[in-house]
Design a protein around this motif. Structure first.
Motif, PDB file in Angstrom:
ATOM      1  N   VAL A  33     -17.676  68.915  -1.354  1.00 53.18           N
ATOM      2  CA  VAL A  33     -16.603  69.474  -0.531  1.00 53.18           C
ATOM      3  C   VAL A  33     -17.060  69.780   0.891  1.00 53.18           C
ATOM      4  CG1 VAL A  33     -14.910  71.342  -0.375  1.00 53.18           C
ATOM      5  CG2 VAL A  33     -15.607  70.483  -2.606  1.00 53.18           C
ATOM      6  N   CYS A  34     -18.286  70.302   1.034  1.00 53.75           N
ATOM      7  CA  CYS A  34     -18.745  70.755   2.347  1.00 53.75           C
ATOM      8  C   CYS A  34     -18.963  69.614   3.331  1.00 53.75           C
ATOM      9  CB  CYS A  34     -20.028  71.564   2.205  1.00 53.75           C
ATOM     10  SG  CYS A  34     -21.346  70.706   1.316  1.00 53.75           S
ATOM     11  N   VAL A  35     -19.111  68.388   2.847  1.00 59.13           N
ATOM     12  CA  VAL A  35     -19.404  67.276   3.753  1.00 59.13           C
ATOM     13  C   VAL A  35     -18.498  66.067   3.560  1.00 59.13           C
ATOM     14  CG1 VAL A  35     -21.796  67.764   4.371  1.00 59.13           C
ATOM     15  CG2 VAL A  35     -21.315  66.727   2.157  1.00 59.13           C
ATOM     16  N   ALA A  36     -17.585  66.114   2.610  1.00 65.46           N
ATOM     17  CA  ALA A  36     -16.662  64.988   2.413  1.00 65.46           C
ATOM     18  C   ALA A  36     -15.659  64.960   3.559  1.00 65.46           C
ATOM     19  CB  ALA A  36     -15.940  65.133   1.075  1.00 65.46           C
ATOM     20  N   GLY A  37     -15.603  63.864   4.270  1.00 67.14           N
ATOM     21  CA  GLY A  37     -14.655  63.797   5.365  1.00 67.14           C
ATOM     22  C   GLY A  37     -14.964  62.666   6.328  1.00 67.14           C
ATOM     23  N   PRO A  38     -14.087  62.477   7.299  1.00 75.91           N
ATOM     24  CA  PRO A  38     -12.849  63.234   7.539  1.00 75.91           C
ATOM     25  C   PRO A  38     -11.778  62.953   6.482  1.00 75.91           C
ATOM     26  CG  PRO A  38     -13.003  61.387   9.050  1.00 75.91           C
ATOM     27  CD  PRO A  38     -14.305  61.419   8.302  1.00 75.91           C
ATOM     28  N   VAL A  39     -10.857  63.933   6.321  1.00 77.47           N
ATOM     29  CA  VAL A  39      -9.802  63.799   5.307  1.00 77.47           C
ATOM     30  C   VAL A  39      -8.462  64.180   5.917  1.00 77.47           C
ATOM     31  CG1 VAL A  39     -11.350  64.289   3.376  1.00 77.47           C
ATOM     32  CG2 VAL A  39     -10.105  66.171   4.460  1.00 77.47           C
ATOM     33  N   SER A  40      -7.409  63.666   5.314  1.00 72.55           N
ATOM     34  CA  SER A  40      -6.045  64.079   5.654  1.00 72.55           C
ATOM     35  C   SER A  40      -5.244  64.149   4.367  1.00 72.55           C
ATOM     36  CB  SER A  40      -5.405  63.097   6.643  1.00 72.55           C
ATOM     37  OG  SER A  40      -5.444  61.777   6.111  1.00 72.55           O
ATOM     38  N   LEU A  41      -4.124  64.838   4.408  1.00 72.07           N
ATOM     39  CA  LEU A  41      -3.343  65.060   3.193  1.00 72.07           C
ATOM     40  C   LEU A  41      -2.683  63.773   2.698  1.00 72.07           C
ATOM     41  CD1 LEU A  41      -1.596  68.466   3.951  1.00 72.07           C
ATOM     42  CD2 LEU A  41      -3.287  68.010   2.180  1.00 72.07           C
ATOM     43  N   ASN A  42      -2.527  63.717   1.384  1.00 70.00           N
ATOM     44  CA  ASN A  42      -1.867  62.603   0.719  1.00 70.00           C
ATOM     45  C   ASN A  42      -0.358  62.850   0.795  1.00 70.00           C
ATOM     46  OD1 ASN A  42      -1.079  60.517  -0.911  1.00 70.00           O
ATOM     47  ND2 ASN A  42      -2.330  61.111  -2.676  1.00 70.00           N
ATOM     48  N   LYS A  43       0.215  62.537   1.932  1.00 67.75           N
ATOM     49  CA  LYS A  43       1.614  62.867   2.216  1.00 67.75           C
ATOM     50  C   LYS A  43       2.572  62.313   1.161  1.00 67.75           C
ATOM     51  CE  LYS A  43       5.259  61.802   5.585  1.00 67.75           C
ATOM     52  NZ  LYS A  43       5.570  61.079   6.845  1.00 67.75           N
ATOM     53  N   ARG A  44       2.415  61.068   0.804  1.00 67.44           N
ATOM     54  CA  ARG A  44       3.362  60.429  -0.117  1.00 67.44           C
ATOM     55  C   ARG A  44       3.354  61.121  -1.473  1.00 67.44           C
ATOM     56  NH1 ARG A  44       2.920  54.068  -0.559  1.00 67.44           N
ATOM     57  NH2 ARG A  44       3.432  54.403   1.644  1.00 67.44           N
ATOM     58  N   ALA A  45       2.171  61.469  -1.973  1.00 71.38           N
ATOM     59  CA  ALA A  45       2.088  62.130  -3.273  1.00 71.38           C
ATOM     60  C   ALA A  45       2.678  63.536  -3.217  1.00 71.38           C
ATOM     61  CB  ALA A  45       0.633  62.182  -3.732  1.00 71.38           C
ATOM     62  N   LEU A  46       2.458  64.254  -2.107  1.00 66.88           N
ATOM     63  CA  LEU A  46       3.006  65.603  -1.982  1.00 66.88           C
ATOM     64  C   LEU A  46       4.528  65.576  -1.918  1.00 66.88           C
ATOM     65  CD1 LEU A  46       0.545  67.310   0.521  1.00 66.88           C
ATOM     66  CD2 LEU A  46       1.034  68.046  -1.818  1.00 66.88           C
ATOM     67  N   GLU A  47       5.070  64.615  -1.213  1.00 67.73           N
ATOM     68  CA  GLU A  47       6.527  64.525  -1.091  1.00 67.73           C
ATOM     69  C   GLU A  47       7.180  64.203  -2.421  1.00 67.73           C
ATOM     70  OE1 GLU A  47       7.192  63.095   3.539  1.00 67.73           O
ATOM     71  OE2 GLU A  47       6.916  61.572   1.974  1.00 67.73           O
ATOM     72  N   ALA A  48       6.429  63.600  -3.333  1.00 67.33           N
ATOM     73  CA  ALA A  48       7.007  63.158  -4.603  1.00 67.33           C
ATOM     74  C   ALA A  48       7.062  64.265  -5.655  1.00 67.33           C
ATOM     75  CB  ALA A  48       6.208  61.974  -5.153  1.00 67.33           C
ATOM     76  N   VAL A  49       6.438  65.406  -5.390  1.00 70.12           N
ATOM     77  CA  VAL A  49       6.418  66.475  -6.398  1.00 70.12           C
ATOM     78  C   VAL A  49       7.245  67.661  -5.936  1.00 70.12           C
ATOM     79  CG1 VAL A  49       4.138  65.831  -7.235  1.00 70.12           C
ATOM     80  CG2 VAL A  49       4.332  67.560  -5.444  1.00 70.12           C
ATOM     81  N   GLY A  50       7.651  68.480  -6.918  1.00 72.10           N
ATOM     82  CA  GLY A  50       8.288  69.740  -6.597  1.00 72.10           C
ATOM     83  C   GLY A  50       9.785  69.644  -6.420  1.00 72.10           C
ATOM     84  N   ASP A  51      10.375  70.818  -6.172  1.00 70.62           N
ATOM     85  CA  ASP A  51      11.807  70.921  -5.958  1.00 70.62           C
ATOM     86  C   ASP A  51      12.064  71.754  -4.710  1.00 70.62           C
ATOM     87  OD1 ASP A  51      11.316  73.559  -6.701  1.00 70.62           O
ATOM     88  OD2 ASP A  51      11.907  73.224  -8.774  1.00 70.62           O
ATOM     89  N   GLU A  52      13.302  72.199  -4.560  1.00 73.85           N
ATOM     90  CA  GLU A  52      13.662  72.934  -3.347  1.00 73.85           C
ATOM     91  C   GLU A  52      12.886  74.246  -3.227  1.00 73.85           C
ATOM     92  OE1 GLU A  52      17.763  74.793  -1.540  1.00 73.85           O
ATOM     93  OE2 GLU A  52      17.856  72.838  -2.516  1.00 73.85           O
ATOM     94  N   THR A  53      12.707  74.930  -4.365  1.00 71.81           N
ATOM     95  CA  THR A  53      11.954  76.194  -4.345  1.00 71.81           C
ATOM     96  C   THR A  53      10.515  75.952  -3.932  1.00 71.81           C
ATOM     97  OG1 THR A  53      13.340  77.100  -6.100  1.00 71.81           O
ATOM     98  CG2 THR A  53      11.227  78.176  -5.718  1.00 71.81           C
ATOM     99  N   ASP A  54       9.907  74.894  -4.465  1.00 68.84           N
ATOM    100  CA  ASP A  54       8.540  74.554  -4.094  1.00 68.84           C
ATOM    101  C   ASP A  54       8.423  74.311  -2.591  1.00 68.84           C
ATOM    102  OD1 ASP A  54       7.517  74.635  -6.720  1.00 68.84           O
ATOM    103  OD2 ASP A  54       8.210  72.600  -7.100  1.00 68.84           O
ATOM    104  N   GLY A  55       9.467  73.699  -2.033  1.00 71.17           N
ATOM    105  CA  GLY A  55       9.426  73.386  -0.614  1.00 71.17           C
ATOM    106  C   GLY A  55       9.256  74.627   0.241  1.00 71.17           C
ATOM    107  N   SER A  56       9.918  75.713  -0.147  1.00 69.37           N
ATOM    108  CA  SER A  56       9.822  76.937   0.647  1.00 69.37           C
ATOM    109  C   SER A  56       8.607  77.766   0.281  1.00 69.37           C
ATOM    110  CB  SER A  56      11.087  77.780   0.459  1.00 69.37           C
ATOM    111  OG  SER A  56      11.228  78.194  -0.902  1.00 69.37           O
ATOM    112  N   ARG A  57       8.092  77.605  -0.927  1.00 69.79           N
ATOM    113  CA  ARG A  57       6.974  78.436  -1.378  1.00 69.79           C
ATOM    114  C   ARG A  57       5.608  77.869  -0.986  1.00 69.79           C
ATOM    115  NH1 ARG A  57      10.907  80.952  -2.180  1.00 69.79           N
ATOM    116  NH2 ARG A  57      11.468  82.273  -3.948  1.00 69.79           N
ATOM    117  N   TRP A  58       5.457  76.519  -1.057  1.00 69.89           N
ATOM    118  CA  TRP A  58       4.131  75.977  -0.778  1.00 69.89           C
ATOM    119  C   TRP A  58       4.143  74.551  -0.249  1.00 69.89           C
ATOM    120  CZ3 TRP A  58       2.943  71.641  -3.645  1.00 69.89           C
ATOM    121  CH2 TRP A  58       3.657  71.455  -4.840  1.00 69.89           C
TER     122      TRP A  58
END
Length: 461
Positions: free
Chosen positions: A170-195
């Motif tokens: 973890v301390c040296v893995a990088g550079p990294v960016s978020l997996n946008k497509r996977a994040l958009e595919a999970v959760g619901d409306e409540t999740d959107g406001s919470r995290w």
């Protein structure tokens, strides 16, 4: 007939007897707060600590303040920095036991929540949480910092291939960016406001390392969950400990320099370490590397001390660092070395007289680290004799999995008010006792290490 009132519930004495063999200071905390609300237990853990009085402890506290100031300067205004450091002088407490995971990890979230409760109940504006970064991005199948736990599924947080996740630290893995497509595919409306919305706000950012990403994302999550801004967590990690050790090694007369680089002193320290490892409590001690971890090719490497050099065993072309003060200091500053747990707790907690709050294994090995340092001190040196007297009081506490909810963080968040999440949880934990939350210390009873210690104690008696 006159009804007989139920006696006040008491903690299971057989478990406390086992805990007292290694860390009686933890037992005292439990006994004093058994029937108190969990928020009171948290307040107790963040109570004041006596200031250092011996030369080595005063020097260690000064070094720690300096490296903490550098961290605070990066995230706060000068007046806020001064306030936090003044608070830390009176209540120097470090929440440890946090692996470098997103706060959607249940154990990490619950541990941070206890720390937040302690800080709020003591009126602190900020508190410090240590997040270990030497673990790999995937520890076992679909577990570890590279994965986001959403309760019913796991999301590859940074989109790295599985072969990379298990090979990069973890301390040296990088550079990294978020997996946008996977994040958009999970959760619901409540999740959107919470995290989820909080995470996706950083979708276009590139972070230097996974540790930097997780720290920044966790800061954003907390800011969204508690918009009042009280008791802000300040996340630190192994790299800050490395900076502190480099400061200790600036002078050959410092206690740490003497212990590590003077042959007779290191031999005495090594003997104390081996004695602890071979004791009945040695199963608590992590001894995977000699004093430091090495960093090479985005991976933390085990090192051994041979012929005056730290080397990777069985790797002729691996790292090789002379075990001498200037070389060790330079390697720490360059990010080539990170301290092992013994050195880390030495400079962050034991020497500067900071109360460290951790998990069930940690309360065991921090207590042993304390005894190892005592055994390595030279009682003929006045300042070390003064330090030994000061070390008779141990600042070691249990705080990870005291709160141990069995549902996912996603489920915990779903019914909580937006922007006032922690405040609502504070009200809940002012109504639940320590005994109830820990289910009569069930976690200790079921812990394999503590069970074995108990069996050893029974045989001995």
């Amino acid at each position: 007939m006159t009804a007989v009132a139920d006696p006040t519930p008491t903690p299971p004495m057989e478990i406390l007897a086992v805990l007292s063999l290694v860390c009686p200071e933890v037992v005292r905390d439990v006994e004093q707060n058994w029937n108190a609300p969990v928020s009171d237990y948290a307040r107790h853990l963040w109570r004041p600590v006596a200031r250092p009085v011996s030369g080595p402890a005063i020097a260690a506290r000064s070094i720690l303040r300096n490296v903490l100031r550098q961290r605070l300067d990066a995230i706060m205004q000068p007046e806020e920095v001064a306030k936090v450091l003044e608070e830390f002088e009176h209540r120097p407490v470090l929440q440890s036991g946090l692996h470098c995971l997103l706060l959607m990890d249940r154990i990490t979230f619950d541990a941070l929540l206890l720390a937040w409760l302690g800080a709020v109940e003591n009126g602190l504006s900020a508190f410090f949480g240590f997040m270990g970064t030497t673990m790999t991005m995937e520890t076992i199948g679909r577990e570890g910092p590279g994965w986001l736990d959403v309760g019913d599924d796991k999301v590859n947080l940074f989109g790295l291939g599985r072969h990379k996740l298990c090979r990069k630290s973890v301390c040296v893995a990088g550079p990294v960016s978020l997996n946008k497509r996977a994040l958009e595919a999970v959760g619901d409306e409540t999740d959107g406001s919470r995290w989820r919305g909080t995470l996706l706000a950083s979708q276009d950012k590139v972070f230097g390392t996974a540790a930097d990403a997780l720290t920044a994302l966790n800061e954003d999550l907390v800011a969204n969950w508690d918009r009042s801004g009280v008791a802000v967590p300040v996340f630190i990690d192994d790299r800050l400990a490395a900076a502190a050790i480099a400061r200790h090694l600036e002078h050959d007369g410092s206690l740490l320099s003497r212990l590590l680089t003077q042959p007779a002193r290191r031999q005495r320290l090594d003997h104390a370490l081996q004695e602890a490892v071979s004791s009945p409590f040695g199963r608590f001690l992590p001894n995977a590397t000699d004093y430091f971890w090495g960093i090479r090719e985005e991976r933390v490497r085990r090192l051994v001390l041979e012929n005056g050099h730290l080397i990777e065993p069985d790797r002729p072309r691996g790292l090789s660092v002379p075990f001498e003060r200037p070389h060790l200091r330079q390697a720490l500053l360059e990010g080539v070395l990170l301290p092992n747990l013994f050195l880390m707790f030495l400079v962050l907690a034991i020497l500067p007289r900071v109360r460290v709050v951790g998990g069930l294994r940690q309360i065991g090995y921090v207590a042993l680290f304390h005894l190892i340092l005592l055994a390595a001190l030279d009682e003929n040196a006045p300042e070390e004799r003064d330090l030994a007297a000061e070390l008779q009081i141990r600042e070691n506490a249990w705080g990870t999995r005291v709160i141990d909810e069995k549902i996912s963080v996603r489920e915990q968040l779903a019914g909580l008010p937006e922007g006032a999440l922690f405040s609502d949880l504070l009200r809940q934990y002012r109504l639940r006792t320590f005994a109830e939350t820990t289910d009569d210390l069930k976690l200790v009873r079921e812990n394999a290490r503590w069970r074995k210690i108990g069996k050893v104690a029974i045989k001995a008696t």
